[in-house]
Design an enzyme around this catalytic site. Structure first.
Site, PDB file in Angstrom:
ATOM      1  CG  ASP A 252      -9.972   0.168 -21.679  1.00 16.34           C
ATOM      2  OD1 ASP A 252      -9.259  -0.729 -21.151  1.00 16.34           O
ATOM      3  OD2 ASP A 252      -9.655   0.733 -22.738  1.00 16.34           O
TER       4      ASP A 252
ATOM      5  CG  HIS B 183       1.355  -0.279 -15.833  1.00 14.68           C
ATOM      6  ND1 HIS B 183       1.092  -1.590 -15.483  1.00 14.68           N
ATOM      7  CD2 HIS B 183       2.371  -0.318 -16.733  1.00 14.68           C
ATOM      8  CE1 HIS B 183       1.914  -2.387 -16.158  1.00 14.68           C
ATOM      9  NE2 HIS B 183       2.696  -1.640 -16.921  1.00 14.68           N
TER      10      HIS B 183
ATOM     11  CG  ASN C  50      -3.978   0.337 -12.858  1.00 11.32           C
ATOM     12  OD1 ASN C  50      -3.885  -0.146 -11.727  1.00 11.32           O
ATOM     13  ND2 ASN C  50      -3.166  -0.025 -13.839  1.00 11.32           N
TER      14      ASN C  50
ATOM     15  N   GLY D 187       0.783  -1.230   0.000  1.00  9.70           N
ATOM     16  CA  GLY D 187       0.000   0.000   0.000  1.00  9.70           C
ATOM     17  C   GLY D 187       0.814   1.278   0.000  1.00  9.70           C
TER      18      GLY D 187
ATOM     19  CG  ASN E 273       1.309   3.845  -5.703  1.00 11.46           C
ATOM     20  OD1 ASN E 273       1.837   4.917  -5.928  1.00 11.46           O
ATOM     21  ND2 ASN E 273       1.663   2.732  -6.324  1.00 11.46           N
TER      22      ASN E 273
END
Length: 210
Positions: A147, A110, A108, A12, A14
């Protein structure tokens, strides 16, 4: 007030960057209303508890099949009534129904500059291993909308990070977190909270402040 649900699978970091941003006033008018993890031992849940944020575990291991897990996961998200869902190191395939229900309201982070080193099989250290194996000189991180593809949604923000001589996957991962992920994820959330992010024809536009 933008209500967000953060989904995590591991430590965790982020999540912590977002919580710190809110606490320090860098992210305004945002509240984390729930943290969801597929891993009951995830340290992220402890981070949430220390911050007084509700944390719940919804694990595929606790259900007979993926459909039942998807139903439980959808229910856990819906119950929190989020305006935005943040995937911050969430290593579970998102149910298509959730993506349809929250179109352009799931983001998200990445750990590469999409479209490099992304898609099926690229997650965690595997991304940095691939970057080093290819010999790239620059990597980084990307925040994008989610998506129904894998890492194919509209890109909100990217930040580059130089690869250094002697880097290992672990050292590169850490620097990408510090120099990119922990900067652009909170910033993306802030821009969304300010109503400055729009999506048209598969591309993101960020409005200049008034």
């Amino acid at each position: 007030m933008l209500r967000i649900v953060v989904c995590v699978s591991g430590g965790g970091t982020n999540l912590q960057a977002v919580m710190d941003g809110i606490e320090q006033g860098a992210i305004r008018d945002v509240q984390i209303v729930r943290v969801i993890s597929n891993n009951r031992n995830a340290y992220a849940l402890e981070r949430a508890a220390k911050a007084g944020i509700e944390g719940v575990c919804v694990s595929p291991r606790d259900y007979d099949d993926r459909e039942k897990f998807n139903e439980a996961f959808l229910a856990a998200v819906k119950e929190a009534e989020p305006d935005l869902i943040v995937l911050a190191g969430f290593l579970v395939v998102i149910p298509p129904q959730l993506i349809r229900n929250y179109e352009n309201r799931i983001i998200n982070i990445h750990p590469s500059l999409i479209p490099s080193f992304c898609g099926t099989g690229y997650y965690g250290l595997k991304v940095h291993e691939a970057a080093l194996a290819r010999g790239v000189k620059v990597t980084g991180a990307t925040v994008h909308f989610v998506d129904e593809g894998t890492d194919t949604g509209p890109i909100i923000m990217q930040k580059a990070v130089a690869v250094q001589e002697g880097d290992t996957p672990e050292s590169l991962q850490r620097r990408v977190m510090e120099e990119a992920e922990w900067i652009i994820l909170p910033r993306s959330i802030e821009l969304i909270a300010e109503g400055r992010v729009t999506v048209a024809d598969g591309h993101v536009r960020i409005e200049e402040p008034a």
